[in-house]
Design a protein around this motif. Sequence first.
Motif, PDB file in Angstrom:
ATOM      1  N   PHE A  52       6.745  30.746  34.944  1.00 53.44           N
ATOM      2  CA  PHE A  52       7.897  30.687  35.608  1.00 53.44           C
ATOM      3  C   PHE A  52       7.985  29.463  36.356  1.00 53.44           C
ATOM      4  O   PHE A  52       7.313  28.849  36.960  1.00 53.44           O
ATOM      5  CB  PHE A  52       7.945  31.830  36.812  1.00 53.44           C
ATOM      6  CG  PHE A  52       7.772  33.244  36.724  1.00 53.44           C
ATOM      7  CD1 PHE A  52       8.857  34.188  36.511  1.00 53.44           C
ATOM      8  CD2 PHE A  52       6.483  33.762  36.526  1.00 53.44           C
ATOM      9  CE1 PHE A  52       8.560  35.244  36.350  1.00 53.44           C
ATOM     10  CE2 PHE A  52       6.256  35.125  36.187  1.00 53.44           C
ATOM     11  CZ  PHE A  52       7.321  35.953  36.188  1.00 53.44           C
ATOM     12  N   VAL A  54      11.218  27.743  38.628  1.00 50.63           N
ATOM     13  CA  VAL A  54      12.402  27.791  39.346  1.00 50.63           C
ATOM     14  C   VAL A  54      13.454  26.689  39.138  1.00 50.63           C
ATOM     15  O   VAL A  54      13.084  25.444  39.413  1.00 50.63           O
ATOM     16  CB  VAL A  54      12.250  28.110  40.984  1.00 50.63           C
ATOM     17  CG1 VAL A  54      13.514  28.395  41.586  1.00 50.63           C
ATOM     18  CG2 VAL A  54      11.304  29.344  40.863  1.00 50.63           C
ATOM     19  N   LEU A  59      12.093  32.137  44.514  1.00 50.27           N
ATOM     20  CA  LEU A  59      11.472  33.324  43.996  1.00 50.27           C
ATOM     21  C   LEU A  59      10.315  33.636  44.555  1.00 50.27           C
ATOM     22  O   LEU A  59       9.571  32.819  44.890  1.00 50.27           O
ATOM     23  CB  LEU A  59      11.460  33.197  42.416  1.00 50.27           C
ATOM     24  CG  LEU A  59      10.836  34.446  41.519  1.00 50.27           C
ATOM     25  CD1 LEU A  59      11.863  35.268  41.536  1.00 50.27           C
ATOM     26  CD2 LEU A  59      10.305  33.650  40.432  1.00 50.27           C
ATOM     27  N   SER A  72      13.193  25.610  44.131  1.00 54.54           N
ATOM     28  CA  SER A  72      13.655  24.685  42.768  1.00 54.54           C
ATOM     29  C   SER A  72      12.699  23.682  42.496  1.00 54.54           C
ATOM     30  O   SER A  72      12.177  23.070  43.406  1.00 54.54           O
ATOM     31  CB  SER A  72      14.927  24.163  43.109  1.00 54.54           C
ATOM     32  OG  SER A  72      15.934  25.104  43.434  1.00 54.54           O
ATOM     33  N   MET A  75       6.887  25.767  39.943  1.00 50.08           N
ATOM     34  CA  MET A  75       6.325  26.557  38.764  1.00 50.08           C
ATOM     35  C   MET A  75       5.216  27.289  39.233  1.00 50.08           C
ATOM     36  O   MET A  75       4.367  26.984  39.998  1.00 50.08           O
ATOM     37  CB  MET A  75       6.384  26.024  37.427  1.00 50.08           C
ATOM     38  CG  MET A  75       5.201  24.984  37.490  1.00 50.08           C
ATOM     39  SD  MET A  75       4.811  24.079  35.694  1.00 50.08           S
ATOM     40  CE  MET A  75       3.459  25.339  35.243  1.00 50.08           C
ATOM     41  N   PRO A  86       8.261  39.971  40.202  1.00 47.02           N
ATOM     42  CA  PRO A  86       9.277  38.913  40.691  1.00 47.02           C
ATOM     43  C   PRO A  86      10.301  39.324  41.425  1.00 47.02           C
ATOM     44  O   PRO A  86      10.769  40.602  41.358  1.00 47.02           O
ATOM     45  CB  PRO A  86       9.588  38.293  39.547  1.00 47.02           C
ATOM     46  CG  PRO A  86       9.132  38.773  38.276  1.00 47.02           C
ATOM     47  CD  PRO A  86       8.427  40.125  38.579  1.00 47.02           C
ATOM     48  N   VAL A  92      18.597  33.699  41.446  1.00 45.23           N
ATOM     49  CA  VAL A  92      17.625  32.826  41.131  1.00 45.23           C
ATOM     50  C   VAL A  92      17.813  32.487  39.695  1.00 45.23           C
ATOM     51  O   VAL A  92      17.806  33.246  38.836  1.00 45.23           O
ATOM     52  CB  VAL A  92      16.258  33.091  41.483  1.00 45.23           C
ATOM     53  CG1 VAL A  92      15.220  31.969  40.977  1.00 45.23           C
ATOM     54  CG2 VAL A  92      16.019  33.296  42.971  1.00 45.23           C
ATOM     55  N   HIS A  93      17.937  31.179  39.030  1.00 42.67           N
ATOM     56  CA  HIS A  93      17.981  30.719  37.955  1.00 42.67           C
ATOM     57  C   HIS A  93      16.447  30.105  37.315  1.00 42.67           C
ATOM     58  O   HIS A  93      15.886  29.188  38.113  1.00 42.67           O
ATOM     59  CB  HIS A  93      18.636  29.447  37.430  1.00 42.67           C
ATOM     60  CG  HIS A  93      20.088  30.187  37.765  1.00 42.67           C
ATOM     61  ND1 HIS A  93      21.392  29.283  37.638  1.00 42.67           N
ATOM     62  CD2 HIS A  93      20.920  31.385  38.232  1.00 42.67           C
ATOM     63  CE1 HIS A  93      22.384  29.918  38.095  1.00 42.67           C
ATOM     64  NE2 HIS A  93      22.046  31.022  38.409  1.00 42.67           N
ATOM     65  N   LEU A  94      15.817  30.694  36.233  1.00 44.21           N
ATOM     66  CA  LEU A  94      14.529  30.301  35.937  1.00 44.21           C
ATOM     67  C   LEU A  94      14.520  29.932  34.535  1.00 44.21           C
ATOM     68  O   LEU A  94      15.079  30.316  33.651  1.00 44.21           O
ATOM     69  CB  LEU A  94      13.543  31.708  36.005  1.00 44.21           C
ATOM     70  CG  LEU A  94      13.406  32.539  37.333  1.00 44.21           C
ATOM     71  CD1 LEU A  94      12.723  33.838  37.104  1.00 44.21           C
ATOM     72  CD2 LEU A  94      12.712  31.565  38.261  1.00 44.21           C
ATOM     73  N   LEU A  96      11.837  30.115  31.480  1.00 44.57           N
ATOM     74  CA  LEU A  96      10.445  30.979  31.146  1.00 44.57           C
ATOM     75  C   LEU A  96      10.037  30.380  29.647  1.00 44.57           C
ATOM     76  O   LEU A  96      10.698  30.265  28.685  1.00 44.57           O
ATOM     77  CB  LEU A  96      10.755  32.575  31.062  1.00 44.57           C
ATOM     78  CG  LEU A  96      11.558  33.104  32.358  1.00 44.57           C
ATOM     79  CD1 LEU A  96      11.593  34.566  31.878  1.00 44.57           C
ATOM     80  CD2 LEU A  96      10.551  33.213  33.411  1.00 44.57           C
TER      81      LEU A  96
END
Length: 117
Positions: A52, A54, A59, A72, A75, A86, A92-94, A96
């Motif tokens: 992950f 961010v 998160l 932000s 990881m 999670p 939230v934008h991730l 992966l």
Amino acid sequence: MSNGIDLSEKLSTFSEHWSPRTVTQFNNCDVMVVKVKGEFVWHKHDDTDDFFLVLKGVLDIQLRDRTITLGSGQMYVVPKGVEHRPVAREEVHLLLIEPTGTPNTGDAATAAPRRTV
């Protein structure tokens, strides 16, 4: 890939939560972006770690014995076989990275379909 990939542009193409989109592949892995909000299901991946990063927001990755909070630019890698969930209080934008075909829930029967943007 002849040009760079604009992750913000890719994220702007969809609004669904918990539905990862593959933006490219390398070494038999999918590089994906996803928008998340709320709580995901408790799950684990028996054969692979879970990466992950961010991109935007905060998160929480709940483990059975503690919670990892990421902002932000931060990881975390959940080791294979470790149950986790999670949680995002706000969207939230991730980013992966997973081996191609890895189900996001740890179970192919309940996983979100893999889409490409």
